[in-house]
Design a protein around this motif. Structure first.
Motif, mmCIF file in Angstrom:
data_model
loop_
_atom_site.group_PDB
_atom_site.id
_atom_site.type_symbol
_atom_site.label_atom_id
_atom_site.label_comp_id
_atom_site.label_asym_id
_atom_site.label_seq_id
_atom_site.Cartn_x
_atom_site.Cartn_y
_atom_site.Cartn_z
ATOM 1 N N ALA A 50 6.516 -8.684 6.411
ATOM 2 C CA ALA A 50 7.181 -8.189 7.650
ATOM 3 C C ALA A 50 5.892 -6.756 7.325
ATOM 4 O O ALA A 50 5.939 -6.618 9.395
ATOM 5 C CB ALA A 50 8.229 -5.801 6.840
ATOM 6 N N LEU A 51 4.856 -6.649 7.421
ATOM 7 C CA LEU A 51 3.458 -6.223 7.835
ATOM 8 C C LEU A 51 2.851 -7.556 8.725
ATOM 9 O O LEU A 51 2.584 -6.953 9.724
ATOM 10 C CB LEU A 51 3.013 -6.706 6.541
ATOM 11 N N SER A 87 4.272 4.043 15.451
ATOM 12 C CA SER A 87 3.964 2.373 15.084
ATOM 13 C C SER A 87 2.681 2.174 13.418
ATOM 14 O O SER A 87 3.014 0.812 12.649
ATOM 15 C CB SER A 87 3.371 1.099 15.731
ATOM 16 N N ILE A 88 1.430 3.102 13.845
ATOM 17 C CA ILE A 88 0.718 3.105 12.741
ATOM 18 C C ILE A 88 1.256 3.328 11.737
ATOM 19 O O ILE A 88 1.105 3.117 10.578
ATOM 20 C CB ILE A 88 -0.214 3.741 13.772
ATOM 21 N N LEU A 92 1.038 1.560 7.356
ATOM 22 C CA LEU A 92 0.313 1.964 6.495
ATOM 23 C C LEU A 92 0.923 1.779 4.958
ATOM 24 O O LEU A 92 1.053 1.239 4.405
ATOM 25 C CB LEU A 92 -0.438 3.195 7.023
ATOM 26 N N LEU A 93 2.731 2.401 5.586
ATOM 27 C CA LEU A 93 3.263 2.201 4.654
ATOM 28 C C LEU A 93 3.079 0.885 4.086
ATOM 29 O O LEU A 93 3.446 0.508 2.544
ATOM 30 C CB LEU A 93 4.993 2.921 5.093
ATOM 31 N N LEU A 94 3.393 -0.534 5.115
ATOM 32 C CA LEU A 94 4.048 -1.651 4.837
ATOM 33 C C LEU A 94 2.626 -2.371 4.151
ATOM 34 O O LEU A 94 3.001 -2.529 2.808
ATOM 35 C CB LEU A 94 4.124 -2.665 5.826
ATOM 36 N N LEU A 95 1.563 -1.645 3.890
ATOM 37 C CA LEU A 95 0.349 -2.043 3.355
ATOM 38 C C LEU A 95 0.419 -1.285 1.935
ATOM 39 O O LEU A 95 -0.016 -1.923 0.892
ATOM 40 C CB LEU A 95 -0.651 -1.516 4.663
ATOM 41 N N THR A 100 1.226 -2.114 -3.761
ATOM 42 C CA THR A 100 2.582 -1.961 -4.951
ATOM 43 C C THR A 100 2.848 -2.734 -5.247
ATOM 44 O O THR A 100 2.941 -2.907 -5.923
ATOM 45 C CB THR A 100 3.233 -1.022 -4.285
ATOM 46 N N THR A 101 3.761 -3.428 -4.629
ATOM 47 C CA THR A 101 4.826 -4.989 -5.026
ATOM 48 C C THR A 101 3.206 -6.313 -5.674
ATOM 49 O O THR A 101 3.855 -6.763 -6.473
ATOM 50 C CB THR A 101 4.665 -5.369 -4.047
ATOM 51 N N LEU A 102 2.378 -6.192 -5.450
ATOM 52 C CA LEU A 102 1.323 -6.774 -5.665
ATOM 53 C C LEU A 102 0.811 -6.825 -6.997
ATOM 54 O O LEU A 102 1.059 -7.004 -7.948
ATOM 55 C CB LEU A 102 0.399 -7.088 -4.479
ATOM 56 N N SER A 103 0.610 -5.505 -7.025
ATOM 57 C CA SER A 103 0.931 -5.073 -8.550
ATOM 58 C C SER A 103 1.322 -4.649 -9.392
ATOM 59 O O SER A 103 1.318 -5.189 -11.052
ATOM 60 C CB SER A 103 -0.010 -3.259 -8.531
ATOM 61 N N LEU A 104 2.756 -4.213 -8.908
ATOM 62 C CA LEU A 104 3.948 -5.211 -10.121
ATOM 63 C C LEU A 104 4.338 -6.371 -10.314
ATOM 64 O O LEU A 104 4.669 -6.677 -11.640
ATOM 65 C CB LEU A 104 5.202 -4.059 -9.368
ATOM 66 N N GLY A 105 3.736 -7.216 -9.917
ATOM 67 C CA GLY A 105 3.690 -8.753 -9.681
ATOM 68 C C GLY A 105 2.514 -8.999 -10.715
ATOM 69 O O GLY A 105 3.363 -9.677 -11.654
ATOM 70 N N SER A 106 1.330 -8.623 -10.624
ATOM 71 C CA SER A 106 1.055 -8.721 -11.570
ATOM 72 C C SER A 106 1.075 -8.365 -13.051
ATOM 73 O O SER A 106 0.509 -9.025 -13.845
ATOM 74 C CB SER A 106 -0.291 -8.326 -10.773
ATOM 75 N N ALA A 107 1.859 -6.820 -12.716
ATOM 76 C CA ALA A 107 2.571 -6.314 -14.313
ATOM 77 C C ALA A 107 3.278 -7.564 -15.219
ATOM 78 O O ALA A 107 3.437 -7.567 -15.813
ATOM 79 C CB ALA A 107 2.662 -5.684 -13.950
#
Length: 325
Positions: A50-51, A87-88, A92-95, A100-107
């Motif tokens: 989406a980003l 849009s900006i 920023l929210l998608l970033l 967040t999802t990268l951190s949760l996946g790494s967890a």
């Protein structure tokens, strides 16, 4: 038995052994890591899709608006750009959501490494739909706390620059090269001082229930004492992962550039020049590429895990030597 002992966590290793053992552990237990994390990895990939799609659509509009201002007024003014604020904000929210999802996946992978630390083995989840919430909250808190500590000096420097520009606008006139050189040196020094946070973050996640502040205060010095090993592990691991990710993400980057070029031409009155399903194609391509790239990046996580173990073993040896002396 020797192979099992070779992958033990608390063992003094050189950076080469850290990289070798980390890569072997990741490849040998990839099935367990994948089954534990694929759901969060997919969510991360969808967020990145989406980003990437929104970037391809909206960035050309913002770029065109800025170029028009520079051409017409030899400057950039905030007020006309406020129409792109929504849009900006979404970008920023998608970033933020992607981090967040990268951190949760790494967890979920860290939970398997924590199992290895406690039991010496890594078990494969019994089901492909098994949720792995363990360590998610602690990992998320640790990641954002680490980012805050690491980015705080940059934010202070940025605030200082803004104050100087506002209060003494002529101070930087004619000193652009000096200012840029000073800013670059400060960024390098700050990045060097932030490197031991890798050890602090891993220790915070692997050894609850201490708070992040207490872990930072007690163990930052340990990371600093082994700065050289952390740097070599980080540099070699990052270089390798980035080269592989460059190949993995190449289709997404090519499509993103093509999309941005097409939309930029559309703003100038040219036909789109791309198929009507370009947005769907961009989203699917980014999602697939980011899903693969997620697992490529997790090699760095396992390397950091063994670097943490090597530092802990060396620190224990140092303390025993001090006691004997």
């Amino acid at each position: 038995m020797d192979k099992q002992q070779d992958t033990d966590l608390l063992k003094a290793r050189s950076y080469r052994r850290v990289l070798t053992v980390g890569f072997r552990t990741f490849t040998e237990h990839f099935r367990a890591f994948f089954k534990a994390s694929w759901q969060m990895a997919l969510l991360y990939a969808i967020t990145c899709g989406a980003l990437g799609t929104l970037t391809a659509i909206r960035i050309p509009e913002l770029t065109t608006a800025i170029m028009q201002q520079v051409t017409a007024y030899q400057g950039v003014y905030i007020e006309p750009l406020l129409q792109y604020s929504s849009s900006i904000l979404v970008l920023l929210l998608l970033l933020l959501l992607s981090v967040t999802t990268l951190s949760l996946g790494s967890a979920t992978i860290l939970a398997k490494l924590k199992e290895h630390k406690d039991t010496g083995c890594i078990s494969t989840p019994p089901s492909w739909l098994t949720a792995s919430p363990r360590l998610m909250g602690r990992t998320l808190k640790g990641v954002f706390a680490t980012l805050l500590v690491a980015l705080l000096p940059f934010l202070l420097v940025l605030a200082l620059i803004v104050v100087i520009v506002k209060t003494q606008p002529d101070m930087l006139h004619g000193r652009l090269i000096t200012a840029l050189t000073t800013a670059f040196i400060m960024c390098v020094v700050t990045a060097a001082l932030a490197l031991p946070l890798m050890h602090v973050l891993m220790k915070y996640i692997m050894e609850p229930p201490c708070s992040f502040r207490k872990t930072l205060r007690k163990h930052y010095s340990s990371g600093m004492r082994h700065w050289g090993m952390l740097f070599l592990v980080f540099f070699v691991s990052t270089l390798t992962v980035q080269l592989v990710q460059l190949v993995v993400m190449l289709p997404a980057h090519i499509l993103n550039i093509a999309s941005q070029t097409a939309y930029l031409g559309l703003l100038k009155g040219d036909p789109l020049g791309m198929p009507s399903y370009i947005n769907t194609l961009t989203f699917v391509t980014f999602t697939l590429c980011c899903f693969i790239a997620f697992y490529v990046s997790q090699v760095m996580l396992v390397h950091n895990y063994y670097a943490y173990g090597a530092i802990e073993a060396k620190e224990q040896e140092r303390k025993e030597l001090e006691i004997n002396i």
